[in-house]
Design an enzyme around this catalytic site. Structure first.
Site, short mmCIF file in Angstrom:
data_model
loop_
_atom_site.label_atom_id
_atom_site.label_comp_id
_atom_site.label_asym_id
_atom_site.label_seq_id
_atom_site.Cartn_x
_atom_site.Cartn_y
_atom_site.Cartn_z
N ALA A 1 21.39 -7.08 21.10
CA ALA A 1 20.02 -6.39 20.68
C ALA A 1 19.64 -5.52 21.73
CB ALA A 1 19.03 -7.97 20.48
N ASN A 2 18.22 -5.02 21.13
CA ASN A 2 17.62 -4.15 22.27
C ASN A 2 16.49 -4.60 22.47
OD1 ASN A 2 19.48 -1.78 22.14
ND2 ASN A 2 18.61 -1.07 20.36
N ARG A 3 15.83 -4.27 23.52
CA ARG A 3 14.39 -4.86 24.01
C ARG A 3 13.31 -4.37 23.39
NH1 ARG A 3 17.02 -4.77 29.34
NH2 ARG A 3 17.51 -6.86 29.92
#
Length: 401
Positions: free
Chosen positions: A211-213
């Site tokens: 995932a990305n933040r």
């Protein structure tokens, strides 16, 4: 400000959420509104008229048969001498009275007599909110033109109880009141907009993901800002910890492929704002069982493949929206990388920002962006993400006109 100079009649009914009404009064007055409170008898079991009067700096009305207040038919004056009536909290009992035209105390009499907009913030046990009678009453009130904000999901006052029924937070109610009273032009009325927000989760196994933040704060704020200008907005959100905006239709997805399918299913559209931090890669295979950790001498290897480039697909689609806006989250060469993205993705505007750890943008409440188009770059100052959203919505309205 929308509420500056407005007169709000605040009806407080009897529920544990009545304590939030004290903060609501403060928030409304901060924005320049005059607040006149009406309390039911049961509301006085939770908070005192003294506290309400101290915060509102005015008389608190409680009694339909008060000789002093009713000498000039006070309930009719209260019902008409305001710009908006807010009921917070609105119990199931008071909503039932409203829906059926009952008027046996000051609050219900004022509500029956008013010809002003009414905004209701329900607060009750989840079982009460889900009851067939409450559902019927809610639909009746909506058909009568009553506005709603909430309820929200969460823990209840009762031990072990949770679900949909919590009264919205004071600032959410304030925002709803601003929407009801906002008589500004709606330059995006009739326009269809798609906004993506949040991260995507690409599963490695049942318990791990790539995932990305991204908190979703900026994307959600943009969806709201477009709706405030009259657009019919569909928000397609990855997994986030913030509430769905009430004034837009929200679709929840998890993976990039799901987000792409949702976006394409809502084309054609007039506006597309691709804010989501979509994971660039996913694993080539999916496993149903947790991958067990190998020994220290056997490092784990994952086979990855690229995810679909949603912005690029939309930017070159046969049903391409009139305005396509993408976001570029960069840690270096912000403008250069943003301009390259503008050309490759077929976007009209790239909103580029610095998401390095030092910037505090990822997950924070503020943003500093560069608006990159084919005609140049506009550098915006450090702003709250809601301000960024409103400025971008105004820019979209200007371009689409």
């Amino acid at each position: 400000m929308v509420l500056s100079g407005k007169h709000i009649l605040l009806i407080i009914s009897g529920g544990i959420a009545a304590y939030k009404s004290l903060d609501l009064i403060r928030r409304l007055r901060e924005r320049g509104a005059k607040v006149t409170p009406v309390m039911t008898e049961s509301a006085k079991e939770f908070i005192t008229p003294l506290a309400v009067g101290a915060l509102s700096a005015t008389h608190v009305f409680t009694d339909l048969f008060s000789r002093q207040d009713e000498q000039d038919v006070g309930h009719i004056r209260l019902a008409r001498d305001c710009d908006l009536v807010i009921v917070a909290p609105a119990t199931a009992d008071l909503m039932a009275k409203m829906a059926n035209g009952l008027a046996n105390d000051l609050a219900s009499t004022v509500l029956l007599a008013t010809d002003r907009p009414v905004l209701v913030a329900p607060a009750m046990n989840p079982k009460m909110w889900a009851a067939k009678a409450t559902k019927r009453n809610t639909e009746t009130l909506k058909a009568d033109g009553v506005h709603f904000t909430g309820p929200m999901a969460g823990e209840m006052a009762e031990k072990g109880e949770a679900g949909l029924g919590r009264m919205g937070e004071p600032l959410q109610i304030v925002e709803a009141a601003e929407r009801v009273l906002d008589d500004r032009p709606k330059p995006l009325a009739g326009k269809k907009a798609i906004v993506t927000s949040g991260p995507t989760y690409e599963p490695i196994d049942p318990v791990r993901y790539i995932a990305n933040r991204s908190s979703g704060k900026q994307g959600h704020a943009i969806a709201v800002a477009l709706a405030e200008l009259g657009a019919n907005v569909t928000l397609i959100s990855g997994p986030v910890a913030i509430d769905d905006p009430q004034q837009v239709a929200t679709i929840h997805v998890e993976r990039a492929e799901e987000m792409l399918d949702a976006v394409l299913s809502h084309l054609p559209a007039d506006i597309a704002v691709m804010v989501a931090a979509v994971a660039d890669w996913r694993t080539t295979t999916s496993v149903d069982q947790k991958i067990k950790k190998q020994s220290m001498n056997q490092p784990m290897a994952l086979q990855l493949t690229e995810n679909p480039d949603i912005l690029k697909i939309v930017g070159h689609h046969a049903n391409r929206p009139n305005i396509v806006i993408g976001f570029a989250a960069e840690t270096q060469d912000i403008e250069k990388n943003g301009r390259l993205k503008l050309e490759r993705k077929g976007a009209d505007i790239i909103v580029a920002n610095d998401v390095s750890t030092a910037s505090g943008v990822m997950g924070g409440d503020r943003n500093r962006v560069k608006i990159i188009s084919r005609t140049g770059t506009d550098i915006w100052p450090d702003l709250d993400k809601h301000e960024v959203a409103r400025n971008l919505a105004a820019l979209i309205a200007e371009k689409i006109s």
